[in-house]
Design a protein around this motif. Sequence first.
Motif, PDB file in Angstrom:
ATOM      1  N   ILE A 372      24.707 -15.466  14.142  1.00 18.94           N
ATOM      2  CA  ILE A 372      25.636 -14.520  13.506  1.00 18.94           C
ATOM      3  C   ILE A 372      26.210 -13.535  14.520  1.00 18.94           C
ATOM      4  CG2 ILE A 372      25.797 -12.553  11.940  1.00 18.94           C
ATOM      5  CD1 ILE A 372      24.066 -13.981   9.982  1.00 18.94           C
ATOM      6  N   ALA A 373      25.332 -12.833  15.212  1.00 18.51           N
ATOM      7  CA  ALA A 373      25.808 -11.799  16.131  1.00 18.51           C
ATOM      8  C   ALA A 373      26.704 -12.367  17.237  1.00 18.51           C
ATOM      9  CB  ALA A 373      24.619 -11.046  16.735  1.00 18.51           C
ATOM     10  N   PRO A 374      26.308 -13.458  17.929  1.00 13.37           N
ATOM     11  CA  PRO A 374      27.208 -14.010  18.949  1.00 13.37           C
ATOM     12  C   PRO A 374      28.559 -14.453  18.392  1.00 13.37           C
ATOM     13  CG  PRO A 374      24.999 -14.898  19.207  1.00 13.37           C
ATOM     14  CD  PRO A 374      25.010 -14.156  17.911  1.00 13.37           C
ATOM     15  N   LEU A 375      28.546 -15.047  17.180  1.00 12.49           N
ATOM     16  CA  LEU A 375      29.805 -15.510  16.597  1.00 12.49           C
ATOM     17  C   LEU A 375      30.689 -14.333  16.193  1.00 12.49           C
ATOM     18  CD1 LEU A 375      28.501 -18.514  14.462  1.00 12.49           C
ATOM     19  CD2 LEU A 375      30.087 -18.645  16.398  1.00 12.49           C
ATOM     20  N   VAL A 389      33.180 -11.511   8.824  1.00  6.30           N
ATOM     21  CA  VAL A 389      33.084 -12.478   7.733  1.00  6.30           C
ATOM     22  C   VAL A 389      33.161 -13.902   8.270  1.00  6.30           C
ATOM     23  CG1 VAL A 389      34.245 -13.348   5.664  1.00  6.30           C
ATOM     24  CG2 VAL A 389      33.991 -10.886   6.020  1.00  6.30           C
ATOM     25  N   GLN A 390      34.097 -14.130   9.182  1.00  9.33           N
ATOM     26  CA  GLN A 390      34.255 -15.462   9.752  1.00  9.33           C
ATOM     27  C   GLN A 390      33.006 -15.868  10.541  1.00  9.33           C
ATOM     28  OE1 GLN A 390      36.190 -17.808   9.008  1.00  9.33           O
ATOM     29  NE2 GLN A 390      37.760 -18.191  10.552  1.00  9.33           N
ATOM     30  N   GLY A 391      32.415 -14.926  11.264  1.00  8.93           N
ATOM     31  CA  GLY A 391      31.220 -15.234  12.029  1.00  8.93           C
ATOM     32  C   GLY A 391      30.059 -15.643  11.147  1.00  8.93           C
ATOM     33  N   VAL A 392      29.866 -14.960  10.024  1.00 10.55           N
ATOM     34  CA  VAL A 392      28.779 -15.290   9.102  1.00 10.55           C
ATOM     35  C   VAL A 392      29.009 -16.661   8.470  1.00 10.55           C
ATOM     36  CG1 VAL A 392      27.617 -14.597   6.986  1.00 10.55           C
ATOM     37  CG2 VAL A 392      28.264 -12.872   8.650  1.00 10.55           C
ATOM     38  N   ILE A 393      30.242 -16.972   8.123  1.00 12.33           N
ATOM     39  CA  ILE A 393      30.546 -18.263   7.498  1.00 12.33           C
ATOM     40  C   ILE A 393      30.251 -19.418   8.456  1.00 12.33           C
ATOM     41  CG2 ILE A 393      32.421 -19.727   6.637  1.00 12.33           C
ATOM     42  CD1 ILE A 393      33.679 -17.175   5.480  1.00 12.33           C
ATOM     43  N   VAL A 394      30.703 -19.301   9.695  1.00 14.94           N
ATOM     44  CA  VAL A 394      30.466 -20.371  10.670  1.00 14.94           C
ATOM     45  C   VAL A 394      28.973 -20.510  10.956  1.00 14.94           C
ATOM     46  CG1 VAL A 394      30.901 -21.131  13.033  1.00 14.94           C
ATOM     47  CG2 VAL A 394      32.754 -20.133  11.687  1.00 14.94           C
ATOM     48  N   ALA A 395      28.250 -19.389  11.010  1.00 16.84           N
ATOM     49  CA  ALA A 395      26.800 -19.447  11.213  1.00 16.84           C
ATOM     50  C   ALA A 395      26.122 -20.193  10.062  1.00 16.84           C
ATOM     51  CB  ALA A 395      26.237 -18.033  11.332  1.00 16.84           C
ATOM     52  N   SER A 396      26.577 -19.957   8.843  1.00 16.36           N
ATOM     53  CA  SER A 396      26.030 -20.657   7.678  1.00 16.36           C
ATOM     54  C   SER A 396      26.321 -22.150   7.746  1.00 16.36           C
ATOM     55  CB  SER A 396      26.612 -20.066   6.395  1.00 16.36           C
ATOM     56  OG  SER A 396      26.134 -20.751   5.263  1.00 16.36           O
ATOM     57  N   LEU A 397      27.508 -22.518   8.184  1.00 14.83           N
ATOM     58  CA  LEU A 397      27.855 -23.928   8.312  1.00 14.83           C
ATOM     59  C   LEU A 397      26.944 -24.623   9.324  1.00 14.83           C
ATOM     60  CD1 LEU A 397      29.676 -26.354   7.730  1.00 14.83           C
ATOM     61  CD2 LEU A 397      31.250 -25.487   9.484  1.00 14.83           C
ATOM     62  N   LEU A 398      26.734 -23.989  10.461  1.00 16.69           N
ATOM     63  CA  LEU A 398      25.865 -24.576  11.485  1.00 16.69           C
ATOM     64  C   LEU A 398      24.439 -24.749  10.960  1.00 16.69           C
ATOM     65  CD1 LEU A 398      27.048 -22.589  14.650  1.00 16.69           C
ATOM     66  CD2 LEU A 398      27.645 -24.937  14.006  1.00 16.69           C
ATOM     67  N   GLY A 399      23.937 -23.753  10.249  1.00 15.59           N
ATOM     68  CA  GLY A 399      22.595 -23.845   9.700  1.00 15.59           C
ATOM     69  C   GLY A 399      22.469 -24.947   8.660  1.00 15.59           C
ATOM     70  N   ASN A 400      23.482 -25.092   7.802  1.00 18.99           N
ATOM     71  CA  ASN A 400      23.444 -26.128   6.771  1.00 18.99           C
ATOM     72  C   ASN A 400      23.488 -27.525   7.376  1.00 18.99           C
ATOM     73  OD1 ASN A 400      23.362 -25.436   3.824  1.00 18.99           O
ATOM     74  ND2 ASN A 400      24.899 -23.953   4.459  1.00 18.99           N
ATOM     75  N   ILE A 401      24.282 -27.709   8.405  1.00 19.91           N
ATOM     76  CA  ILE A 401      24.350 -29.022   9.055  1.00 19.91           C
ATOM     77  C   ILE A 401      22.996 -29.388   9.655  1.00 19.91           C
ATOM     78  CG2 ILE A 401      25.348 -30.279  11.011  1.00 19.91           C
ATOM     79  CD1 ILE A 401      27.956 -28.751  10.504  1.00 19.91           C
ATOM     80  N   ALA A 402      22.386 -28.441  10.342  1.00 21.92           N
ATOM     81  CA  ALA A 402      21.083 -28.698  10.953  1.00 21.92           C
ATOM     82  C   ALA A 402      20.021 -29.006   9.903  1.00 21.92           C
ATOM     83  CB  ALA A 402      20.665 -27.493  11.798  1.00 21.92           C
ATOM     84  N   ALA A 403      20.019 -28.247   8.804  1.00 16.91           N
ATOM     85  CA  ALA A 403      19.026 -28.463   7.749  1.00 16.91           C
ATOM     86  C   ALA A 403      19.202 -29.831   7.096  1.00 16.91           C
ATOM     87  CB  ALA A 403      19.137 -27.353   6.701  1.00 16.91           C
ATOM     88  N   PHE A 404      20.437 -30.232   6.852  1.00 15.57           N
ATOM     89  CA  PHE A 404      20.683 -31.537   6.240  1.00 15.57           C
ATOM     90  C   PHE A 404      20.214 -32.673   7.145  1.00 15.57           C
ATOM     91  CE2 PHE A 404      23.440 -35.271   5.846  1.00 15.57           C
ATOM     92  CZ  PHE A 404      23.141 -35.644   4.542  1.00 15.57           C
TER      93      PHE A 404
END
Length: 500
Positions: A372-375, A389-404
Amino acid sequence: MRHVRLLGLATTLISLVASLIYNIAITRKLSIDDLGLLTLLNAATAFSLLPNAVLSFVFPRIAARDSGLSMRASAEVSALFFSASAAMTAGYLAITWGEMGPRAPLVLAAALASELVTYTYSVAGSVLIVKDRGRFVFSNLAQAAAKLIAVPALWLLKWSIEAVLWSSVAITAAPAAYSLVYAMRYAAPGAFKRYLRDVVNAAWVPLLGYAINSFRSLDASIIGLFGALGQLGVWFTLFILSKPYGFSSVLMNITYGELLERGKSRVYEDLLVVLSVSTTISLSYIFFEPLFVNFLRPRDPQLISALLVPIALWSATNILGTLNQFISNVMQGVDKRDIEAEEIRARSYLGSLVLYAHLAELLFTVIYLASIAPLIYLFEKAGVELYAVQGVIVASLLGNIAAFLFRFTRAGGRLGGLIRLRWLARDYLAPTAAASILLYVVSRVAELPLVPSAYISLAEIALAVVATAAIYAAALYAISPNFRALSRLVARRLAILINI
């Protein structure tokens, strides 16, 4: 209860409408600063319910093992964990205490009250999800009624932030009281020491996964620490838009409860419904974004263009998040080694699907919070308007891809016969691509005007959602044979239910 899925979908639709009425009214009436306070309340509560996540994991499994719960023993264990939540709430809000000003004590009091009733709901719901899924479904109606009553009450109180904060407590208390009444019918022998031992032995698993999710609420604090307090109100707007995604949660819980109690469930059919609902919502947001932003924040027209890309990316991320949650529920429902044993032991989950499901959540949380912070910093330096807002969204996308990817590699083979991910290319991806093309054309040809009137804006949103649902359902029916079979099954059962 027969036809529990149809009842679940119907009551969740009612709950969704009530939730939208309540949350949209709040979003339109409160100032952006007051929305920031409400965001901090929600974030503090989410963070502080970390101990409750342990109970939410263990109690349904105890209820499946013992065919019920001891209300006294479970309440005593819950009281112990609630004291930890109270301390965490105070610590979390201390970070932004000065920013909240004179309303800081009010936010703290509302957060503690909300957490107390959430603990009650967690105990009662753990029983109903296993023993009486019909009543579990109906608890949503109690919450919907509370939200509908809250709207005129808030109007009489002139939409003060104090009234809004306490209304959130009352809305949580309604389903808690309803569930508790019916959960007491399934009382089972149990003692505080045994329940506490079970909880402690099992705690390390949810603490790795769902409980650690509480730390995700630190995103609000990170946004504030980056000096983007104004964007907290925008983040709350996205929070309101996320409410419809909860439509699928009841069906996922029904699937989980059936797997726990009977070991059988229509998993793939449920997955199709969950994905189609989530995707319909996302497609509505993606192709008709101006209508939703204009309706929620008519006083901030500049957000329409600023949120175009963030909402599209955020909507896609929510679909993947829904798929992740569904797979996690199935993994935990299929593997019942702890339920089959007479006592839950700390080593019960080693090598289990339950453990892998929660490890995936841990992976998500680590990637999410670490990025989050780097993004945010990167987007701020790049001149992105809503950089936080954009940084948090992209961080969530990266986390979801890894979890899946983690869940798929660890459990794909054992769940292949239930989830059938290989069928999704035909049953989901192809219809979604076709519907997206049609919706893009429709949204450009039949572009609706943006008006300040709440009623006209709401009518436009309803038209957009209906059009999206019709086009997507037509694409699914035309391309997916499994969806056609599912549609016929639902029609037959609906006819039986109506005749009853």
